[in-house]
Design a protein around this motif. Structure first.
Motif, PDB file in Angstrom:
ATOM      1  N   GLU A  45       0.839  -1.210   0.000  1.00 43.94           N
ATOM      2  CA  GLU A  45       0.000   0.000   0.000  1.00 43.94           C
ATOM      3  C   GLU A  45       0.868   1.251   0.000  1.00 43.94           C
ATOM      4  O   GLU A  45       0.569   2.230  -0.690  1.00 43.94           O
ATOM      5  N   ALA A  46       1.963   1.236   0.766  1.00 51.30           N
ATOM      6  CA  ALA A  46       2.856   2.393   0.829  1.00 51.30           C
ATOM      7  C   ALA A  46       3.519   2.635  -0.520  1.00 51.30           C
ATOM      8  O   ALA A  46       3.640   3.784  -0.972  1.00 51.30           O
ATOM      9  N   ILE A  47       3.956   1.571  -1.180  1.00 54.32           N
ATOM     10  CA  ILE A  47       4.579   1.704  -2.490  1.00 54.32           C
ATOM     11  C   ILE A  47       3.581   2.252  -3.509  1.00 54.32           C
ATOM     12  O   ILE A  47       3.891   3.160  -4.292  1.00 54.32           O
ATOM     13  N   ALA A  48       2.367   1.723  -3.491  1.00 54.01           N
ATOM     14  CA  ALA A  48       1.339   2.192  -4.432  1.00 54.01           C
ATOM     15  C   ALA A  48       0.994   3.661  -4.191  1.00 54.01           C
ATOM     16  O   ALA A  48       0.861   4.443  -5.144  1.00 54.01           O
ATOM     17  N   ARG A  49       0.852   4.041  -2.925  1.00 50.39           N
ATOM     18  CA  ARG A  49       0.481   5.421  -2.600  1.00 50.39           C
ATOM     19  C   ARG A  49       1.562   6.401  -3.051  1.00 50.39           C
ATOM     20  O   ARG A  49       1.280   7.407  -3.708  1.00 50.39           O
ATOM     21  N   THR A  50       2.823   6.131  -2.685  1.00 51.33           N
ATOM     22  CA  THR A  50       3.904   7.059  -3.028  1.00 51.33           C
ATOM     23  C   THR A  50       4.149   7.096  -4.529  1.00 51.33           C
ATOM     24  O   THR A  50       4.471   8.156  -5.083  1.00 51.33           O
ATOM     25  N   THR A  51       3.966   5.961  -5.204  1.00 51.44           N
ATOM     26  CA  THR A  51       4.116   5.941  -6.660  1.00 51.44           C
ATOM     27  C   THR A  51       3.062   6.826  -7.321  1.00 51.44           C
ATOM     28  O   THR A  51       3.349   7.530  -8.304  1.00 51.44           O
ATOM     29  N   ALA A  52       1.856   6.822  -6.789  1.00 48.39           N
ATOM     30  CA  ALA A  52       0.779   7.643  -7.344  1.00 48.39           C
ATOM     31  C   ALA A  52       0.987   9.130  -7.069  1.00 48.39           C
ATOM     32  O   ALA A  52       0.665   9.977  -7.909  1.00 48.39           O
ATOM     33  N   PHE A  53       1.533   9.460  -5.907  1.00 50.59           N
ATOM     34  CA  PHE A  53       1.726  10.862  -5.536  1.00 50.59           C
ATOM     35  C   PHE A  53       2.927  11.487  -6.250  1.00 50.59           C
ATOM     36  O   PHE A  53       2.958  12.708  -6.468  1.00 50.59           O
ATOM     37  N   ALA A  54       3.930  10.706  -6.610  1.00 48.47           N
ATOM     38  CA  ALA A  54       5.182  11.244  -7.135  1.00 48.47           C
ATOM     39  C   ALA A  54       5.010  12.137  -8.361  1.00 48.47           C
ATOM     40  O   ALA A  54       5.535  13.266  -8.383  1.00 48.47           O
ATOM     41  N   PRO A  55       4.304  11.701  -9.421  1.00 50.50           N
ATOM     42  CA  PRO A  55       4.190  12.580 -10.600  1.00 50.50           C
ATOM     43  C   PRO A  55       3.440  13.875 -10.320  1.00 50.50           C
ATOM     44  O   PRO A  55       3.727  14.908 -10.937  1.00 50.50           O
ATOM     45  N   ILE A  56       2.490  13.845  -9.397  1.00 51.54           N
ATOM     46  CA  ILE A  56       1.771  15.070  -9.041  1.00 51.54           C
ATOM     47  C   ILE A  56       2.707  16.032  -8.333  1.00 51.54           C
ATOM     48  O   ILE A  56       2.719  17.242  -8.612  1.00 51.54           O
ATOM     49  N   MET A  57       3.513  15.515  -7.413  1.00 49.06           N
ATOM     50  CA  MET A  57       4.470  16.358  -6.704  1.00 49.06           C
ATOM     51  C   MET A  57       5.535  16.921  -7.649  1.00 49.06           C
ATOM     52  O   MET A  57       5.962  18.074  -7.501  1.00 49.06           O
ATOM     53  N   GLU A  58       5.934  16.142  -8.640  1.00 46.96           N
ATOM     54  CA  GLU A  58       6.894  16.647  -9.626  1.00 46.96           C
ATOM     55  C   GLU A  58       6.297  17.806 -10.411  1.00 46.96           C
ATOM     56  O   GLU A  58       6.961  18.818 -10.670  1.00 46.96           O
ATOM     57  N   GLU A  59       5.034  17.661 -10.800  1.00 43.71           N
ATOM     58  CA  GLU A  59       4.368  18.705 -11.571  1.00 43.71           C
ATOM     59  C   GLU A  59       4.238  19.997 -10.764  1.00 43.71           C
ATOM     60  O   GLU A  59       4.469  21.099 -11.287  1.00 43.71           O
TER      61      GLU A  59
END
Length: 285
Positions: free
Chosen positions: A93-107
């Motif tokens: 769950e932690a891997i899935a959550r952070t993977t999903a948040f990463a591109p938004i934070m980059e943008e």
């Protein structure tokens, strides 16, 4: 790992902040407390030994002093490292959550983001910026109302009780030396705690190992925070490649000679944390 530990992948990222093997390690996340571990290595007379942290021998081997080579201002890129302790059983769950948040934070922030997990089930979230001004602009952008951008991910990964992960530490880094490969999928990171006023000599010490370690196939990055810590990270394409590097290092006369030369110096730093990190989010390019 430290290293942060923080060497990250391509890093352009960090420590990747920094990661070393051993079993079993006991880690205390608090910045003011050190890790306790057993670390198998080769002594200067080339006989295998296992050294116990806090012993006189370990202190001598892991505490180094050299002449000043450069200042932190030479580093162009900077980073922010966040360490999140994952709740037992919630790794996926932690891997899935952070993977999903990463591109938004980059943008939003304009940062290059790398995310990995270490042997303590701690998430290493690394944001790298071109300079401190870019770091500040990223913070300003994140402070705006970005609820629409996060809405879909938050709906998919709502807050839970207990939480999937808890923030354990966060700190900023100057990136002193970047690694030279895009195939940095795993990292071996060591965090060195410099004695007061000795961070620059600790960096100088770390730089002496770079040509020796890279000649044997390592890919080194070095970073430093504002608390006197220096992170030495060695990154590889996979664990097997890392294992081959460890074997080559143990057999290296150059490494043995360099370690032997350090035993005559007054200690300036101690190795306090080791991280073994696999990166599952890396910046593109």
């Amino acid at each position: 790992v430290c290293f942060s530990v923080l060497s990250g992948p391509t890093m352009k990222s960090l420590s990747n902040a920094i990661t070393f093997f051993r079993e079993p390690w006991q880690l205390q996340i608090s910045r003011s407390r050190s890790a306790v571990f057993d670390f198998p290595m080769i002594s200067v007379d080339r006989q295998p030994v296992t050294l116990r942290w806090r012993t006189k021998i370990m202190k001598k081997i892991y505490a180094l002093a050299f002449s000043l080579l450069f200042t932190l201002s030479a580093a162009a890129e900077v980073g922010t490292v966040s360490l999140w302790q994952v709740t037992p059983g919630k790794n996926q769950e932690a891997i899935a959550r952070t993977t999903a948040f990463a591109p938004i934070m980059e943008e939003i922030t304009g940062a290059q983001i790398s995310v990995g997990m270490d042997q303590f089930n701690t998430i290493h979230w690394v944001q790298v910026y071109e300079d401190w001004e870019a770091w500040g602009k990223g913070g300003d952008a994140l402070g705006q109302n970005n609820s629409e951008k996060f809405a879909e991910v938050i709906a998919k990964y709502p807050r839970t009780t207990p939480p999937i992960m808890t923030l354990a530490d966060r700190f900023e880094l100057n990136l002193v030396k970047m690694n030279s490969t895009d195939n940095a999928n795993v990292s071996w990171i060591t965090q060195w705690d410099s004695r007061q006023g000795q961070q620059q000599t600790t960096i100088a010490n770390a730089m002496q190992f770079v040509p020796v370690h890279e000649k044997l196939g390592g890919n080194i990055s070095i970073s430093a925070d504002n608390l006197g810590n220096v992170y030495y990270a060695n990154s590889f394409e996979n664990w097997a490649e890392m294992g081959r590097w460890i074997e080559a290092t143990n057999a290296s006369e150059d490494v043995a000679t360099l370690w032997a030369s350090l035993l005559t110096e007054e200690p300036v730093a101690e190795a306090v944390k080791h991280y073994r990190v696999r990166w599952f989010v890396q910046p593109e390019g």
